[in-house]
Design a protein around this motif. Structure first.
Motif, PDB file in Angstrom:
ATOM      1  N   UNK A   1       0.832  -1.211   0.000  1.00  0.00           N
ATOM      2  CA  UNK A   1       0.000   0.000   0.000  1.00  0.00           C
ATOM      3  C   UNK A   1       0.868   1.263   0.000  1.00  0.00           C
ATOM      4  N   UNK A   2       2.031   1.186  -0.612  1.00  0.00           N
ATOM      5  CA  UNK A   2       2.986   2.305  -0.632  1.00  0.00           C
ATOM      6  C   UNK A   2       3.393   2.711  -2.046  1.00  0.00           C
ATOM      7  N   UNK A   3       3.709   1.728  -2.886  1.00  0.00           N
ATOM      8  CA  UNK A   3       4.315   2.032  -4.180  1.00  0.00           C
ATOM      9  C   UNK A   3       3.382   2.813  -5.095  1.00  0.00           C
ATOM     10  N   UNK A   4       2.071   2.723  -4.870  1.00  0.00           N
ATOM     11  CA  UNK A   4       1.123   3.461  -5.702  1.00  0.00           C
ATOM     12  C   UNK A   4       1.372   4.965  -5.637  1.00  0.00           C
ATOM     13  N   UNK A   5       1.944   5.451  -4.528  1.00  0.00           N
ATOM     14  CA  UNK A   5       2.181   6.883  -4.353  1.00  0.00           C
ATOM     15  C   UNK A   5       3.648   7.256  -4.484  1.00  0.00           C
ATOM     16  N   UNK A   6       4.519   6.269  -4.479  1.00  0.00           N
ATOM     17  CA  UNK A   6       5.956   6.552  -4.476  1.00  0.00           C
ATOM     18  C   UNK A   6       6.612   6.321  -5.839  1.00  0.00           C
TER      19      UNK A   6
END
Length: 417
Positions: free
Chosen positions: A224-229
């Motif tokens: 739930x992190x790479x979508x924004x990074x």
């Protein structure tokens, strides 16, 4: 020198670990040695992905530090990044020194070390791409700080820091999104408009990520992190400019448990569940829900408008896939479904995309979707840096596509169901 725990462990536990720092050359000049200083890794999501751009040392409690004693040689920074899961033998990450470009005090009296960074520069990124699973993963980061010269204080003796404790990774744009899990178990991040903008009901922008940002459940990796990074696809809609244009918008970024293209019909109701949950719990105007996404997400944006033809006020598919993935397979979205789309649609791609053929996909879809608009670029270039042709989502994240004087964000904001 202090070898510190990884960034992922810090985020999981909320604590850091520290080891002793021994500086023989400095210790002889200073007996006033502090116990420890905590530091934060400051990150920014560039168009090409997130990078650590600076480090903030929590030195405000040490007393007023003489800023003239700070130079780019006062501290040295070493960074080591490793994959959290098996790479299949691929070399992922880095182990190198990060050049300090400036050392300064912030308004709180903390020391800030600015680090060298740039689009495409190796050694500052927080993500690694694993070819084995075609996924971006958030790297385990270990930063080591060495103090080379004592710090002069305005009052009192010079100071040498005994050890450094690595704290959290801080990215204000990413951190503005809260964490959620739907009833069906799909993770997502949600941005809410600032309190000053919360009057009445607001638009909801649904960002659907590319293939590299999904989970890899066989590796127990669902962050739930790479979508924004990985890029600014979702973040672009949270900028001051975008929020002004949309008069305060919610932005939701679901994360697939694999890749949207693996099973679009199965993922569609899971995305719809998230949308309905956000609409129910937040002050969302159901007549102003917009869907957009890149690559895998471009496909899924189109798919959502075929499965739910009356849900969205507008759709912006970017370098999406509509044709078959393999010879002999049926198309991902049949021509009849494309021709039946009634949602206002603006497609975006670049002619030099070597990942998803723009003519067979974006142009083909544009020819079939009634009344659709299209921006077809020759190359993907921003701020003088040329990116791969597939990365045309950069233009949408920067509100660049324009037709007859109307930019794409303004066009979206003008559409109502």
């Amino acid at each position: 020198m202090a070898m510190l725990i990884s960034r992922r462990a810090v985020l999981a536990t909320g604590a850091g670990a520290a080891a002793g720092l021994t500086l023989p050359g400095v210790a002889a000049a200073d007996s006033n040695r502090t116990t420890s200083v905590r530091f934060v890794l400051n990150a920014e999501t560039l168009d090409g992905g997130e990078q650590i751009t600076s480090i903030t040392l929590d030195t405000s409690r040490l007393g007023p530090i003489d800023p003239t004693s700070l130079t780019t040689n006062t501290f040295s920074v070493h960074a080591k990044a490793t994959s959290p899961i098996d790479t299949g033998g691929q070399a992922v990450g880095y182990d190198l020194d990060r050049p300090v470009t400036a050392a300064r005090l912030d308004r709180h009296g903390n020391i800030v070390l600015d680090l060298s960074f740039a689009e495409g520069q190796v050694g500052g990124g927080t993500l690694g791409f694993l070819v084995r699973i075609f996924r971006n993963v958030q790297l385990d980061l270990v930063y080591t700080i060495t103090q080379n010269t004592p710090l002069a204080r305005r009052h009192g003796r010079p100071i040498t820091i005994g050890r450094f404790v690595q704290g959290a990774l801080a990215n204000p744009e990413v951190d503005a999104f809260t964490y959620h899990i739907s009833g069906s178990g799909m993770k997502y991040r949600l941005y809410s408009p600032t309190r000053s903008a919360r009057h009445g009901r607001h638009p909801l922008i649904v960002w659907l990520h590319g293939g590299g940002e999904g989970a890899s459940l066989p590796d127990s990796y669902y962050d739930n992190e790479t979508t924004l990074r990985a890029n600014r696809g979702a973040l672009g809609f949270t900028t001051r400019e975008a929020q002004r244009i949309f008069h305060g918008a919610y932005v939701v970024a679901p994360q697939s448990t694999s890749a949207w293209l693996d099973d679009g019909p199965r993922f569609a109701p899971l995305i719809q569940e998230i949308i309905r949950d956000v609409v129910r719990r937040r002050a969302v105007d159901p007549d102003r829900i917009y869907v957009t996404g890149a690559s895998n997400g471009g496909y899924m944006s189109l798919k959502m408008t075929t499965v739910y033809p009356t849900m969205f006020a507008a759709s912006v598919p970017i370098c999406g896939v509509v044709t078959s993935l393999r010879p002999g397979d049926p198309p991902q979205i049949p021509d009849a479904e494309l021709a039946a789309i009634s949602t206002p649609t603006w497609l975006v791609a670049s002619n030099d995309d070597t990942t998803v053929n723009p003519q067979a996909n974006t142009v083909h879809a544009h020819d079939l979707i009634p009344g659709s608009l299209m921006s077809l670029y020759d190359h993907v270039i921003w701020n003088g840096h040329q990116f791969p042709g597939h990365w045309s989502w950069i233009y949408v994240a920067r509100n660049d596509p324009t037709i007859d004087g109307t930019h794409i964000w303004q066009w979206m904001a003008d559409q109502q169901r």
